[in-house]
Design an enzyme around this catalytic site. Structure first.
Site, PDB file in Angstrom:
ATOM      1  N   SER A 110       0.515  -1.284  -0.225  1.00 60.52           N
ATOM      2  CA  SER A 110       0.173   0.037   0.008  1.00 60.52           C
ATOM      3  C   SER A 110       0.592   1.443   0.098  1.00 60.52           C
ATOM      4  CB  SER A 110      -0.896   0.094   2.034  1.00 60.52           C
ATOM      5  OG  SER A 110      -1.230   1.089   1.518  1.00 60.52           O
ATOM      6  N   SER A 111       0.284   2.535  -0.483  1.00 55.50           N
ATOM      7  CA  SER A 111       1.117   3.737  -0.135  1.00 55.50           C
ATOM      8  C   SER A 111       1.657   4.055   0.605  1.00 55.50           C
ATOM      9  CB  SER A 111       0.328   4.784  -1.258  1.00 55.50           C
ATOM     10  OG  SER A 111      -0.825   4.665   0.113  1.00 55.50           O
ATOM     11  N   CYS A 112       0.811   3.520   1.917  1.00 52.08           N
ATOM     12  CA  CYS A 112       1.051   3.980   3.308  1.00 52.08           C
ATOM     13  C   CYS A 112       3.093   4.038   3.712  1.00 52.08           C
ATOM     14  CB  CYS A 112       0.234   3.647   3.940  1.00 52.08           C
ATOM     15  SG  CYS A 112       0.658   1.901   4.659  1.00 52.08           S
ATOM     16  N   TYR A 139       0.821  -0.826  10.635  1.00 45.24           N
ATOM     17  CA  TYR A 139       0.115  -1.647   9.010  1.00 45.24           C
ATOM     18  C   TYR A 139       0.808  -1.280   7.824  1.00 45.24           C
ATOM     19  CZ  TYR A 139      -2.759  -2.171   5.320  1.00 45.24           C
ATOM     20  OH  TYR A 139      -2.987  -2.757   4.164  1.00 45.24           O
ATOM     21  N   LYS A 143       3.026  -3.592   6.217  1.00 49.19           N
ATOM     22  CA  LYS A 143       3.625  -3.588   4.976  1.00 49.19           C
ATOM     23  C   LYS A 143       5.331  -4.149   4.492  1.00 49.19           C
ATOM     24  CE  LYS A 143      -0.305  -4.564   3.548  1.00 49.19           C
ATOM     25  NZ  LYS A 143      -0.933  -6.343   2.252  1.00 49.19           N
ATOM     26  N   HIS A 186     -13.617   4.714   2.182  1.00 46.57           N
ATOM     27  CA  HIS A 186     -12.888   4.743   2.202  1.00 46.57           C
ATOM     28  C   HIS A 186     -13.468   5.983   0.963  1.00 46.57           C
ATOM     29  CE1 HIS A 186      -9.567   1.738   1.534  1.00 46.57           C
ATOM     30  NE2 HIS A 186      -8.821   1.802   2.901  1.00 46.57           N
TER      31      HIS A 186
HETATM   32  N1  LIG Z   1      -8.395  -1.132  -1.545  1.00 44.41           N
HETATM   33  C1  LIG Z   1      -7.393  -0.076  -1.193  1.00 44.41           C
HETATM   34  O1  LIG Z   1      -7.640   1.520  -0.976  1.00 44.41           O
HETATM   35  C2  LIG Z   1      -6.384  -0.730  -1.108  1.00 44.41           C
HETATM   36  C3  LIG Z   1      -5.365   0.140  -1.534  1.00 44.41           C
HETATM   37  C4  LIG Z   1      -4.011  -0.108  -1.756  1.00 44.41           C
HETATM   38  C5  LIG Z   1      -3.580  -0.920  -1.140  1.00 44.41           C
HETATM   39  N2  LIG Z   1      -5.065  -2.097  -1.607  1.00 44.41           N
HETATM   40  C6  LIG Z   1      -3.797  -3.219  -0.604  1.00 44.41           C
HETATM   41  O2  LIG Z   1      -4.992  -4.563  -1.335  1.00 44.41           O
HETATM   42  C7  LIG Z   1      -4.377  -5.644  -0.374  1.00 44.41           C
HETATM   43  C8  LIG Z   1      -6.067  -6.176  -0.413  1.00 44.41           C
HETATM   44  O3  LIG Z   1      -6.842  -5.408   0.000  1.00 44.41           O
HETATM   45  P1  LIG Z   1      -8.552  -5.350  -0.730  1.00 44.41           P
HETATM   46  O4  LIG Z   1      -9.361  -3.615  -0.272  1.00 44.41           O
HETATM   47  O5  LIG Z   1      -9.260  -5.891  -1.106  1.00 44.41           O
HETATM   48  O6  LIG Z   1      -9.091  -5.616   1.352  1.00 44.41           O
HETATM   49  P2  LIG Z   1     -10.581  -6.490   1.502  1.00 44.41           P
HETATM   50  O7  LIG Z   1     -11.865  -6.237   0.443  1.00 44.41           O
HETATM   51  O8  LIG Z   1     -10.391  -6.067   2.817  1.00 44.41           O
HETATM   52  O9  LIG Z   1      -9.746  -7.402   1.339  1.00 44.41           O
HETATM   53  C9  LIG Z   1      -8.816  -9.080   2.134  1.00 44.41           C
HETATM   54  C10 LIG Z   1      -9.031  -9.917   2.370  1.00 44.41           C
HETATM   55  O10 LIG Z   1      -7.957 -10.948   3.406  1.00 44.41           O
HETATM   56  C11 LIG Z   1      -9.050 -11.871   3.880  1.00 44.41           C
HETATM   57  N3  LIG Z   1      -8.518 -12.349   5.285  1.00 44.41           N
HETATM   58  C12 LIG Z   1      -8.130 -11.011   6.694  1.00 44.41           C
HETATM   59  N4  LIG Z   1      -7.274 -11.437   6.963  1.00 44.41           N
HETATM   60  C13 LIG Z   1      -7.009 -13.260   6.683  1.00 44.41           C
HETATM   61  C14 LIG Z   1      -6.322 -14.037   7.259  1.00 44.41           C
HETATM   62  N5  LIG Z   1      -6.610 -13.871   8.220  1.00 44.41           N
HETATM   63  N6  LIG Z   1      -6.682 -15.290   6.874  1.00 44.41           N
HETATM   64  C15 LIG Z   1      -7.269 -15.275   6.295  1.00 44.41           C
HETATM   65  N7  LIG Z   1      -7.309 -14.404   4.633  1.00 44.41           N
HETATM   66  C16 LIG Z   1      -7.823 -13.223   5.522  1.00 44.41           C
HETATM   67  C17 LIG Z   1      -9.928 -11.082   4.003  1.00 44.41           C
HETATM   68  O11 LIG Z   1     -11.162 -11.747   4.197  1.00 44.41           O
HETATM   69  P3  LIG Z   1     -12.507 -11.900   4.898  1.00 44.41           P
HETATM   70  O12 LIG Z   1     -13.127 -10.085   4.951  1.00 44.41           O
HETATM   71  O13 LIG Z   1     -13.135 -12.831   5.544  1.00 44.41           O
HETATM   72  O14 LIG Z   1     -11.690 -10.954   6.772  1.00 44.41           O
HETATM   73  C18 LIG Z   1     -10.686 -10.372   2.866  1.00 44.41           C
HETATM   74  O15 LIG Z   1     -11.534 -11.514   1.657  1.00 44.41           O
HETATM   75  C19 LIG Z   1      -4.189  -5.483   1.307  1.00 44.41           C
HETATM   76  O16 LIG Z   1      -3.060  -5.435   0.844  1.00 44.41           O
HETATM   77  C20 LIG Z   1      -4.626  -3.571   0.375  1.00 44.41           C
HETATM   78  O17 LIG Z   1      -3.066  -3.677   1.850  1.00 44.41           O
HETATM   79  C21 LIG Z   1      -5.388  -1.742  -0.783  1.00 44.41           C
END
Ligand SMILES: NC(=O)c1ccc[n+]([C@@H]2O[C@H](COP(=O)([O-])OP(=O)(O)OC[C@H]3O[C@@H](n4cnc5c(N)ncnc54)[C@H](OP(=O)(O)O)[C@@H]3O)[C@@H](O)[C@H]2O)c1
Length: 323
Positions: A110-112, A139, A143, A186
């Site tokens: 992530s950008s953070c 966090y 990362k 967000h």
């Molecule tokens: N969304 C953004 O704007 C954004 C921006 C920059 C980077 N990212 C990065 O992209 C990645 C994915 O983000 P996202 O937005 O797709 O997040 P998300 O929608 O919350 O998805 C995360 C997934 O991880 C699963 N998970 C969490 N804890 C777990 C565990 N202990 N065991 C197994 N599965 C687990 C969650 O399942 P449950 O929901 O069932 O817990 C969920 O399906 C992250 O690394 C994030 O930092 C996202």
């Protein structure tokens, strides 16, 4: 080079916003051997469970898109959960991938990870050059550890075991699968909800915190998935030419940013809200500008395709489907 569509690909976090977009992308390309587990089926913080999963499944490639994610408030309220769970997931998945012969892995950060006062646009070289934003530092540290895990395994075992573990750092993402929670979402999903509710209730105006002048960058999640697959599949020689062993991560941005006022207008148009948009300058603005330097990725040959208006139209359809 033709792709081996029979490769076994594990997408960790396939029900999340990014993980589900990666699965969509892979399926559209014809990959038919995609392995997934829900959080309930496989808790990635559980070392023994992750070990036995990898021993049984033996995937060829891994996309690590599972993470404990949340906004600044959640990060600041539950810092122990954010650092512990993310460190455990990364360490378990990356180590077991290595131990079970996975040659390619892509870690999503992530950008953070960049310092709070990093020069804009934030380039990969800004990593570890300054103090992080304190409210999501735990966090961000997790990362950064994920990037360093990938690099350390490459440095120690890359030649001997033929492994190649890479990292991508996305800017703010939006699109299908987003979290539209009224308090804990967000900026884009929050604005979609607010303009939608204002439209349905015929509200004459929507008030938005701050001056509307800060600039932010947004990338449609299917573009992020395409960039992830692109980076995963890059030829090793080319990847190595554009990265360094201890600075191997690649930023993924849209390439340009918008003001919050421009964003609000574009969301209102996508939702069909025709009332007034008012800014409340007595409320805090946050950093004046945050955008990623995507030069490295652009040089490698990848550019975002989905513009904000088109992406928001699809995001609103998704909102209507789930709300
Ligand atoms: N969304 C953004 O704007 C954004 C921006 C920059 C980077 N990212 C990065 O992209 C990645 C994915 O983000 P996202 O937005 O797709 O997040 P998300 O929608 O919350 O998805 C995360 C997934 O991880 C699963 N998970 C969490 N804890 C777990 C565990 N202990 N065991 C197994 N599965 C687990 C969650 O399942 P449950 O929901 O069932 O817990 C969920 O399906 C992250 O690394 C994030 O930092 C996202």
């Amino acid at each position: 080079m033709s792709k081996d569509l029979n490769q076994k690909i594990y997408v960790a976090g396939h029900r999340g916003m990014v993980g589900s977009a990666i699965v969509r992308n892979l399926q559209a390309q014809g990959f038919g051997n995609i392995v997934t587990r829900t959080h309930a089926q496989l808790d990635l913080t559980n070392q023994a469970a992750v070990q036995s999963f990898f021993e049984v499944e033996k995937p060829d490639q891994v996309y690590l898109a599972a993470a404990k994610v949340g906004g600044i408030h959640a990060n600041n309220t539950f810092p122990a959960e954010f650092i512990y769970q993310n460190l455990m997931m990364e360490a378990n998945v990356i180590h077991q991938a290595f131990a079970n012969g996975v040659k390619r892995l892509l870690f999503l950060g992530s950008s953070c990870i960049y310092p709070k006062l990093a020069p804009q646009p934030m380039s990969e070289a800004a990593l570890l050059t300054g103090t992080l934003e304190p409210r999501n530092e735990p966090y961000a540290i997790a990362k950064i550890a994920g990037i360093k895990l990938c690099e350390s395994y490459n440095r120690q075992y890359g030649d001997s075991h033929g492994i190649d573990y890479r990292s991508v750092m996305p800017t703010n993402l939006y699109g299908p699968g987003d979290n539209y929670h009224p308090e804990n979402s967000h900026v884009i999903p929050a604005l979609i909800r607010r303009f939608h509710e204002a439209k349905v209730n015929n509200a004459p105006e929507v008030v938005i915190w701050g001056t509307g002048t800060p600039r932010r960058e947004f990338l449609y999640v299917d573009d992020m998935a395409a960039a992830s697959v692109f980076v995963m599949d890059l030829d090793k020689t080319i990847y190595d030419q554009h990265t360094q062993p201890m600075q191997s991560h690649i930023n993924v941005g849209f390439g340009s940013d918008v003001t919050i006022a421009e964003l609000a207008k574009t969301v209102a148009a996508a939702v069909g809200y025709q009332g007034e948009i008012i800014f409340d300058p007595s409320k805090p603005d946050g950093a004046p500008r945050k955008w990623m330097d995507s030069f490295r990725l652009n040089q490698l040959g990848w550019n975002a395709k989905v513009n904000l208006a088109a992406g928001l139209a699809t995001a609103y359809e998704d909102f209507l489907r789930v709300n």
